[in-house]
Motif scaffolding. Structure first.
Motif, PDB file in Angstrom:
ATOM      1  N   ASP A  18       0.838  -1.190   0.000  1.00  0.00           N
ATOM      2  CA  ASP A  18       0.000   0.000   0.000  1.00  0.00           C
ATOM      3  C   ASP A  18       0.877   1.246   0.000  1.00  0.00           C
ATOM      4  O   ASP A  18       1.692   1.445   0.898  1.00  0.00           O
ATOM      5  CB  ASP A  18      -0.898  -0.020   1.246  1.00  0.00           C
ATOM      6  N   THR A  19       0.712   2.100  -0.998  1.00  0.00           N
ATOM      7  CA  THR A  19       1.532   3.311  -1.092  1.00  0.00           C
ATOM      8  C   THR A  19       1.269   4.261   0.065  1.00  0.00           C
ATOM      9  O   THR A  19       2.133   5.082   0.401  1.00  0.00           O
ATOM     10  CB  THR A  19       1.249   4.055  -2.407  1.00  0.00           C
ATOM     11  N   GLU A  20       0.109   4.189   0.686  1.00  0.00           N
ATOM     12  CA  GLU A  20      -0.236   5.109   1.767  1.00  0.00           C
ATOM     13  C   GLU A  20       0.209   4.610   3.139  1.00  0.00           C
ATOM     14  O   GLU A  20       0.182   5.354   4.120  1.00  0.00           O
ATOM     15  CB  GLU A  20      -1.754   5.333   1.780  1.00  0.00           C
ATOM     16  N   ASP A  21       0.607   3.364   3.222  1.00  0.00           N
ATOM     17  CA  ASP A  21       0.945   2.774   4.516  1.00  0.00           C
ATOM     18  C   ASP A  21       2.345   3.206   4.944  1.00  0.00           C
ATOM     19  O   ASP A  21       3.306   3.058   4.198  1.00  0.00           O
ATOM     20  CB  ASP A  21       0.871   1.250   4.426  1.00  0.00           C
ATOM     21  N   ARG A  22       2.479   3.724   6.156  1.00  0.00           N
ATOM     22  CA  ARG A  22       3.780   4.157   6.659  1.00  0.00           C
ATOM     23  C   ARG A  22       4.577   3.013   7.285  1.00  0.00           C
ATOM     24  O   ARG A  22       5.759   3.167   7.574  1.00  0.00           O
ATOM     25  CB  ARG A  22       3.586   5.273   7.695  1.00  0.00           C
ATOM     26  N   ASP A  23       3.921   1.898   7.516  1.00  0.00           N
ATOM     27  CA  ASP A  23       4.604   0.740   8.088  1.00  0.00           C
ATOM     28  C   ASP A  23       5.517   0.135   7.023  1.00  0.00           C
ATOM     29  O   ASP A  23       5.043  -0.288   5.961  1.00  0.00           O
ATOM     30  CB  ASP A  23       3.587  -0.295   8.556  1.00  0.00           C
ATOM     31  N   PRO A  24       6.833   0.065   7.261  1.00  0.00           N
ATOM     32  CA  PRO A  24       7.752  -0.482   6.251  1.00  0.00           C
ATOM     33  C   PRO A  24       7.483  -1.939   5.917  1.00  0.00           C
ATOM     34  O   PRO A  24       7.923  -2.424   4.870  1.00  0.00           O
ATOM     35  CB  PRO A  24       9.132  -0.302   6.881  1.00  0.00           C
ATOM     36  N   LEU A  25       6.747  -2.652   6.785  1.00  0.00           N
ATOM     37  CA  LEU A  25       6.458  -4.053   6.522  1.00  0.00           C
ATOM     38  C   LEU A  25       5.248  -4.248   5.623  1.00  0.00           C
ATOM     39  O   LEU A  25       4.968  -5.366   5.192  1.00  0.00           O
ATOM     40  CB  LEU A  25       6.253  -4.801   7.845  1.00  0.00           C
ATOM     41  N   SER A  26       4.539  -3.179   5.323  1.00  0.00           N
ATOM     42  CA  SER A  26       3.386  -3.299   4.433  1.00  0.00           C
ATOM     43  C   SER A  26       3.366  -2.219   3.354  1.00  0.00           C
ATOM     44  O   SER A  26       2.469  -2.203   2.513  1.00  0.00           O
ATOM     45  CB  SER A  26       2.082  -3.253   5.237  1.00  0.00           C
ATOM     46  N   ARG A  27       4.367  -1.353   3.371  1.00  0.00           N
ATOM     47  CA  ARG A  27       4.478  -0.312   2.358  1.00  0.00           C
ATOM     48  C   ARG A  27       4.711  -0.938   0.985  1.00  0.00           C
ATOM     49  O   ARG A  27       5.248  -2.042   0.866  1.00  0.00           O
ATOM     50  CB  ARG A  27       5.639   0.608   2.728  1.00  0.00           C
ATOM     51  N   ARG A  28       4.319  -0.223  -0.062  1.00  0.00           N
ATOM     52  CA  ARG A  28       4.476  -0.753  -1.421  1.00  0.00           C
ATOM     53  C   ARG A  28       5.954  -0.978  -1.749  1.00  0.00           C
ATOM     54  O   ARG A  28       6.815  -0.175  -1.422  1.00  0.00           O
ATOM     55  CB  ARG A  28       3.857   0.204  -2.439  1.00  0.00           C
ATOM     56  N   TRP A  29       6.221  -2.114  -2.398  1.00  0.00           N
ATOM     57  CA  TRP A  29       7.572  -2.423  -2.848  1.00  0.00           C
ATOM     58  C   TRP A  29       7.511  -3.193  -4.150  1.00  0.00           C
ATOM     59  O   TRP A  29       6.522  -3.862  -4.452  1.00  0.00           O
ATOM     60  CB  TRP A  29       8.357  -3.201  -1.779  1.00  0.00           C
ATOM     61  N   THR A  30       8.567  -3.086  -4.939  1.00  0.00           N
ATOM     62  CA  THR A  30       8.673  -3.796  -6.212  1.00  0.00           C
ATOM     63  C   THR A  30       9.895  -4.694  -6.156  1.00  0.00           C
ATOM     64  O   THR A  30      11.011  -4.229  -5.886  1.00  0.00           O
ATOM     65  CB  THR A  30       8.795  -2.805  -7.379  1.00  0.00           C
ATOM     66  N   SER A  31       9.681  -5.989  -6.384  1.00  0.00           N
ATOM     67  CA  SER A  31      10.775  -6.948  -6.220  1.00  0.00           C
ATOM     68  C   SER A  31      10.456  -8.252  -6.935  1.00  0.00           C
ATOM     69  O   SER A  31       9.294  -8.542  -7.233  1.00  0.00           O
ATOM     70  CB  SER A  31      10.986  -7.218  -4.719  1.00  0.00           C
ATOM     71  N   ALA A  32      11.510  -9.038  -7.182  1.00  0.00           N
ATOM     72  CA  ALA A  32      11.355 -10.412  -7.670  1.00  0.00           C
ATOM     73  C   ALA A  32      11.796 -11.376  -6.580  1.00  0.00           C
ATOM     74  O   ALA A  32      12.236 -12.491  -6.864  1.00  0.00           O
ATOM     75  CB  ALA A  32      12.152 -10.625  -8.946  1.00  0.00           C
ATOM     76  N   PHE A  33      11.677 -10.932  -5.326  1.00  0.00           N
ATOM     77  CA  PHE A  33      12.127 -11.725  -4.186  1.00  0.00           C
ATOM     78  C   PHE A  33      11.380 -13.050  -4.084  1.00  0.00           C
ATOM     79  O   PHE A  33      11.948 -14.072  -3.727  1.00  0.00           O
ATOM     80  CB  PHE A  33      11.932 -10.926  -2.894  1.00  0.00           C
ATOM     81  N   ARG A  34      10.093 -13.019  -4.376  1.00  0.00           N
ATOM     82  CA  ARG A  34       9.294 -14.244  -4.256  1.00  0.00           C
ATOM     83  C   ARG A  34       9.651 -15.210  -5.382  1.00  0.00           C
ATOM     84  O   ARG A  34       9.396 -14.945  -6.557  1.00  0.00           O
ATOM     85  CB  ARG A  34       7.802 -13.924  -4.289  1.00  0.00           C
TER      86      ARG A  34
END
Length: 216
Positions: A18-34
């Motif tokens: 979520d782009t609006e979430d300030r929590d770093p554990l749920s903030r928007r991110w882009t990755s191929a980690f999974r």
């Protein structure tokens, strides 16, 4: 000595959160980690497995970090310490899960692992980053990886070719037998404090330039 591949994983770049979430554990991110396991043979090339994507090309991927390996035995420890998480192959973003109890203590910088169709060389330990905690929504997890030394390691691709789960790689060369991946971790994270060791490590011919810069 033989190293067995338990499973092979690849991933694609996705955007989550979520782009609006300030929590770093749920903030928007882009990755191929999974990463998810693949069946059959994959083509291993100089920059990694064909079809495996990298989002942050500045800090991940490239010839010195073409393949990320992770010991399968570590998942037993993580399951005991974090039973609330649904662990499985690829859980740490790795391409190769290593079988038979092999860990960072059993492999060394510069090891050449030779298969029928490809050849890999260990270049550096995996330096844990924030994405581990983000992937599992567990604030302490990146720190735990560093503290336990369960980091995994990266490989260069010396000879491109095919690789599949269940295959074994033979140790063809070990130029730095005193420098296991575990010991390199100990030096970087301050568990071994010895200036001579740091100097020696910085001059290892087959340690990646990124790690040499970190030590400097």
């Amino acid at each position: 000595m033989r190293l067995k591949i338990e499973s092979i994983q690849i991933g694609t770049v996705v955007t989550e959160g979520d782009t609006e979430d300030r929590d770093p554990l749920s903030r928007r991110w882009t990755s191929a980690f999974r990463k998810t396991p693949v069946q059959g043979a994959v083509h291993v090339q100089a920059t990694g497995i064909a079809g495996d994507q990298v989002a942050d090309t500045k800090n991940h991927g490239g010839p010195e970090k073409a393949l990320l390996c992770y010991p399968g035995v570590h998942y037993l420890a993580w399951a005991q310490e974090h039973p609330e998480l649904n662990w499985g192959p690829g859980g740490f973003g790795e391409n190769l899960v290593i079988a038979d109890g092999w860990t960072e203590a059993d492999v060394c910088i510069g090891d050449r692992w030779i298969g029928e169709d490809c050849e890999l060389e260990i270049s550096q330990p995996r330096q844990p980053c924030w994405k581990i905690s983000r992937r599992w929504s567990t604030k302490t997890l990146t720190k735990e990886v560093a503290q336990t030394g369960r980091t995994g390691w990266y490989c260069r691709v010396i000879r491109e070719g095919e690789l599949s789960a269940g295959k074994e790689l033979d140790l063809g060369e070990r130029p730095h037998p005193d420098w296991s991946v575990a010991r390199v971790n100990d030096v970087l994270f301050g568990r071994e404090v010895d200036r001579l060791a740091v100097h020696e490590l910085m001059n290892l011919s087959r340690l990646s330039q990124q790690w040499k810069a970190s030590l400097a």
